[in-house]
Write an enzyme that holds these catalytic residues in place. Structure first.
Site, short mmCIF file in Angstrom:
data_model
loop_
_atom_site.label_atom_id
_atom_site.label_comp_id
_atom_site.label_asym_id
_atom_site.label_seq_id
_atom_site.Cartn_x
_atom_site.Cartn_y
_atom_site.Cartn_z
N ASN A 9 0.72 -1.12 0.07
CA ASN A 9 0.02 -0.10 -0.05
C ASN A 9 0.84 1.17 0.03
OD1 ASN A 9 -1.82 2.03 0.73
ND2 ASN A 9 -2.07 1.45 2.64
N TRP A 10 1.15 1.88 -1.21
CA TRP A 10 1.90 3.05 -1.33
C TRP A 10 1.41 4.32 -0.56
CZ3 TRP A 10 4.04 2.97 -7.02
CH2 TRP A 10 4.87 1.76 -7.21
N LYS A 11 0.23 4.34 0.03
CA LYS A 11 -0.51 5.43 0.35
C LYS A 11 -0.07 6.69 -0.40
CE LYS A 11 -0.12 3.09 4.93
NZ LYS A 11 0.03 3.10 6.43
N HIS A 96 -9.61 0.88 4.54
CA HIS A 96 -8.24 0.99 5.42
C HIS A 96 -8.46 1.80 6.55
CE1 HIS A 96 -4.33 2.15 6.30
NE2 HIS A 96 -3.68 1.19 5.99
N GLU A 98 -6.91 4.23 7.94
CA GLU A 98 -6.59 5.76 7.90
C GLU A 98 -8.01 6.33 6.94
OE1 GLU A 98 -2.98 5.29 5.51
OE2 GLU A 98 -2.02 4.67 7.60
N GLU A 168 -5.93 -5.43 10.09
CA GLU A 168 -4.78 -4.62 10.34
C GLU A 168 -4.95 -3.90 11.58
OE1 GLU A 168 -2.50 -3.06 6.68
OE2 GLU A 168 -4.16 -1.77 7.09
N GLY A 174 2.39 1.59 11.07
CA GLY A 174 3.15 2.87 11.17
C GLY A 174 3.96 2.84 12.28
N SER A 214 3.19 -2.82 10.27
CA SER A 214 4.66 -2.77 10.55
C SER A 214 5.31 -4.20 10.09
CB SER A 214 4.83 -2.55 12.09
OG SER A 214 4.66 -1.49 12.18
N GLY A 235 2.93 -1.13 4.34
CA GLY A 235 2.98 -0.07 4.18
C GLY A 235 4.36 0.55 3.97
N GLY A 236 4.95 1.07 5.13
CA GLY A 236 6.37 1.81 5.02
C GLY A 236 7.42 0.86 4.37
P1 PGA Z 1 2.73 -0.20 7.85
O1 PGA Z 1 1.40 -0.11 7.32
O2 PGA Z 1 3.21 -1.26 7.15
O3 PGA Z 1 3.64 1.12 7.41
O4 PGA Z 1 2.46 -0.29 9.32
C1 PGA Z 1 0.34 -0.75 7.07
C2 PGA Z 1 -0.84 -0.40 6.12
O5 PGA Z 1 -1.21 0.71 6.62
O6 PGA Z 1 -1.42 -0.85 5.40
#
Ligand code: PGA
Length: 251
Positions: A9-11, A96, A98, A168, A174, A214, A235-236
């Site tokens: 997920n490149w956000k 998601h 967020e 998640e 994150g 994470s 994500g990251g």
């Molecule tokens: P993260 O994000 O790997 O940076 O914790 C995961 C996500 O939000 O899908």
């Protein structure tokens, strides 16, 4: 057998040039990854270019959201499921945390978006997960159960073939705090049990449930050893092609 899925997920990262060059680097790095499906989810404006440049490879492209409204119309700023498909995507990430926390997504909109996505032939990666306060209050399972019941409400058995669940825990996103493999497995087993209560055991045993929060090259292996963890939503650690490729090639 459930084929594992590793999704990045490149956000809201990467301008077009960077998006395309990351995708192009990734192609050769994951070309031999036949043990899993590989998905990347760039921002809307990069979807078409990334999909064009990865065509014919084993990389699938996903959007990070789509509109709840299925039809063309006066919905300024929205992008429909059909448009996501038209840009070359096969998948869309929905609900998601967020988006739930900051952009107004609810179980009800996630349900509409999921139906809109399935109707045009996309697969929906539906995210669920509890906040830290909910886990500490002992209500993590209840929260996740209601997200599943309401988010997937009204789906037929055929629809479930187009669903991937991503668990998640919000406290792990994150933050560098991954759920332990045992904590994640416990919730994944609970999710599968809940899915089996809705659609029966044979449907539930075929649905992929990804863990997100994470995930890194050095913890993906232990997570993937768990029986109900069928992949990762990253994500990251997915923004860099080499790091993401290490996660894809966890085996
Ligand atoms: P993260 O994000 O790997 O940076 O914790 C995961 C996500 O939000 O899908």
């Amino acid at each position: 057998m459930r084929k594992p899925v590793i999704a990045g997920n490149w956000k809201m990262y990467k301008l077009l040039g960077d998006a395309v060059s990351t995708a192009v680097s990734l192609k050769s790095l994951v070309a031999n990854a036949n043990h899993c499906e590989v998905i990347i989810a760039p921002v809307f404006t990069a979807l078409k270019s990334v999909a064009d440049r990865t065509e014919g490879s084993n990389i699938r492209v996903a959007a990070q959201n789509c509109a709840a409204e299925p039809n063309f119309g006066a919905h300024t700023g929205e992008v429909s499921a059909a448009m996501v498909k038209d840009a070359g995507c096969s998948d869309v990430i929905l609900g998601h945390s967020e988006r739930r926390q900051f952009y107004g997504d609810t179980d009800e909109t996630v349900n509409k978006k999921t139906k809109a996505a399935i109707a045009v032939g996309l697969r929906a990666i539906v995210c669920v997960g509890e906040m830290l306060s909910e886990r500490e209050a002992g209500s993590a399972e209840n929260i996740v159960k209601s997200q599943l019941l309401n988010g997937l409400e009204g789906l037929t058995v055929a629809d479930t073939e187009r669903i991937i669940i991503a668990y998640e825990p919000v406290w792990a996103i994150g933050t560098g705090k991954t759920a332990t493999p045992e904590q994640a497995q416990e919730m994944h087993a609970f999710i599968r049990k809940t899915l089996s209560e809705i659609h029966g055991e044979s449907v539930a045993s075929g649905i992929r449930i990804l863990y997100g929060g994470s995930v890194k090259p050095d913890n993906v292996g232990a997570l993937m050893e768990q029986p109900d963890i069928d992949g990762a939503l990253v994500g990251g650690a997915c923004l860099d092609a080499e790091s993401f490729a290490k996660i894809v090639n966890y085996k």
